[in-house]
Design a protein around this motif. Structure first.
Motif: not given
Lengths: 463, 58, 59
Positions: C48-49, A207-208, B58, A204, A199, A410, A193-194, A232, A234, C52-55, A236-239
């Protein structure tokens, strides 16, 4: 050389002090020396580091202080994962002499789990070029037949795991780069899962859409490896900030009571697959039904819709990352990476924003399709690996792939071997779960895999 | 887009492509445009993106 | 950027601008280009931008 061991088998023998991590590592290093001139799966073999790691694991084994099931297990990292003090090139002339000062988060996590670092593995250039013959290193080749393609971009990991040079390795997946080589090399590989795995410290691409994940010989091994890389971060903005589930919780529980949807139009109409691939999927559907799962057909938008949104987003984000080098060192890239990404210079800001709006629609569509389901199954690749010299440069624009839909949404998606085709190379299927439900994906994948004989056969070259 | 316009866009992006490279890219440009068109369906004006701004950086 | 390239660029994005409007538009775009250049700056490719993509997890 000894026979092939899975991670679970090796871990069990190490825990019982019946297998020496040092001997296991020496066996893998011997295999590298014997086979890798034909496979080109390693860009760098870190023999001294591997032996040091193995000796440390052996000392823990002898003192009864093993760190867990990955302690003493030989692994490799795709060469876009930063490794402190060890060259990390992205298989590109641009980073030919790049030596990071810090490990990526996943590299650190696997090291903390006691793994033995065997070296850095080939990739398509910056996880998108390839198979390229104009880079400082040759492309990895498929151990089932070295004239054939591994798929990519985690090409070296696909080849090295299938040939038993390592027991597991990292991949990254932006449009299918874990599941593609897992499919063509006959492995189990999951794009989680995203947000499940950090990452940070991995070069990269988009990113998304970027995901990190493991590639192994079996589904059980894949669950063990993912367990050690999830969590997790903290920084990684996608985490995703949520607890990590027990990835092995469903192993051995079968599939009775699970509801499984089949996206049949992906592989029958949108990109028709080979007879062997179709036979494998139909066989799996039959197996799941007979094992007590409820199986229903599911229809979503054409696969090309998912690919279109994904490719526009990937191109725009990757172009942004590479733009400074594109302007100053364009011809230092290999032809495939360079030309595929240069097209993105023609995209407009509104093209990108529209694609992200479409992505939201597609996410909602897939969520609705899965509302009453636990899993989805479909193809993960069209068929057996083609010859490495016959991979079309613009394939990603010409035909939709089976994996991008789950980068766009994702969702966790696992490729598992479903048999062998007419050419003797592996074919595969894809099992997809709901967000953060990797344990259910592994549950079904493990039930299917252990009920079939596909794992008893290794590439003849390596056997 | 004509080939001249296509070349102008690449030039403006700062890429130094040969004529042969531009010709090849222009030959597959319609495939990219087909993807762009697929990613541009009729959507309500208020349709949100799949990426979100979060003030809690963050 | 040459005048020819600017005209080509305007046509390429599907805009139909009257000839006497073109110089004004070009001046505005030049300002915008300079602003975009300023925003670019020197960054690590790993940065990173902000979006963010969120799920959301299954409920």
């Amino acid at each position: 050389m000894t026979g092939f061991l899975t991670i679970a088998e090796a871990a069990s023998q190490i825990a019982a002090k019946k297998l020496s991590p040092v001997e296991l590592t020496k066996t893998c290093l011997d295999r590298v020396k014997t086979l890798d001139s034909k496979l080109n799966s390693f860009l760098l073999v870190t023999e001294e580091r591997a032996m040091a790691d193995a000796k440390a694991a052996e000392a823990r084994m002898m003192s009864g202080s093993l760190k867990g099931k990955l302690d003493g297990i030989p692994i490799g990292h795709k060469d876009i994962y930063n490794t402190a003090g060890i060259r990390t090139t992205a298989h590109s002339k641009l980073l030919e002499n790049n030596v990071p000062t810090e490990d990526s988060v996943v590299v650190q996590k696997w090291a903390d789990a006691g793994t033995v670092l065997m070296g850095k593995l080939a990739t398509h250039e910056f996880a998108i070029g390839g198979p390229s013959f104009d880079l400082p290193w040759p492309p990895a080749r498929n151990p089932w037949n070295p004239d054939h393609f591994t798929a990519g971009s985690s090409s070296g990991t696909g080849a090295a795991v299938a040939a038993g040079l390592v027991l597991g390795g990292t991949g990254s997946d932006t449009g299918g780069s874990i599941r593609g080589p897992s499919a063509l090399c006959g492995l189990a590989g999951i794009k989680p899962t995203y947000g499940l795995c950090s990452r940070r410290g991995v070069l990269p691409l988009s990113n998304t859409l970027d995901h990190t994940g493991p590639m192994t010989w079996t589904v059980e091994d894949c669950a063990l490896m993912l367990q050690a890389m999830a969590g997790h971060d903290p920084l990684d903005p996608g985490s995703a900030n949520r607890p990590v589930a027990d990835m092995t919780a469903g192993l051995g529980k079968g599939v009775k009571g699970l509801r499984i949807g089949v996206i049949r139009h992906f592989y029958e109409e949108d990109n028709p697959v080979s007879p062997a691939t179709r036979k494998g999927i139909e066989g799996a559907i039959d197996f799941f039904r007979k094992s007590g799962a409820e199986v229903v057909d599911v229809k979503v938008s054409p696969m090309m819709d998912y690919n279109a949104a994904g490719w526009v987003i990937l191109s725009a984000e990757a172009y942004t990352i590479h733009e400074p080098w594109f302007k100053t060192r364009f011809n230092d890239y290999g032809e495939l990476m360079r030309d595929r990404l240069a097209l993105a210079a023609t995209l407009s800001a509104s093209d990108y924003v529209q694609a992200t709006r479409r992505r939201r629609e597609l996410c909602l569509e897939m969520k609705a399709a899965m509302a009453d389901l636990d899993l989805i199954i479909t193809a993960s690749a069209p068929g057996e690996a083609p010859k490495i010299t016959e991979v079309p440069k613009w394939l990603m624009l010409q035909k939709p792939n089976f994996t991008m839909a789950f980068n766009v949404t994702g969702l966790p998606a696992l490729s598992v071997c479903s048999g062998y085709g007419e050419g003797g190379l592996p074919v595969s299927l894809q099992i997809v779960g709901k967000p953060f439900q990797e344990a259910t994906v592994f549950q079904a994948g493990h039930a299917y895999e252990t009920a079939h004989d596909w794992r008893s056969k290794r590439p003849a070259l390596a056997a | 887009m004509t080939k001249e316009e296509f070349g102008a866009v690449l030039d403006r992006a700062g890429l130094k492509l040969s004529d042969a490279q531009k010709t090849e890219l222009f030959s597959v440009y319609p495939l990219l445009q087909a993807m762009v068109a697929r990613a541009h369906p009729e959507m309500p004006r208020e349709a949100e993106m799949s990426i979100m701004f979060n003030a809690e950086v963050k | 950027m040459s005048d020819v390239s600017f005209e080509a660029r305007v046509r390429a994005v599907g805009l139909r601008v009257a000839a006497d409007e073109l110089p004004k538009l070009q001046a505005i775009v030049a300002d915008l280009d300079r602003a975009a250049q300023t925003v670019r700056g020197q960054r690590s490719y790993a940065e990173e931008p902000l979006s963010a993509f969120r799920l959301k997890p299954v409920t």
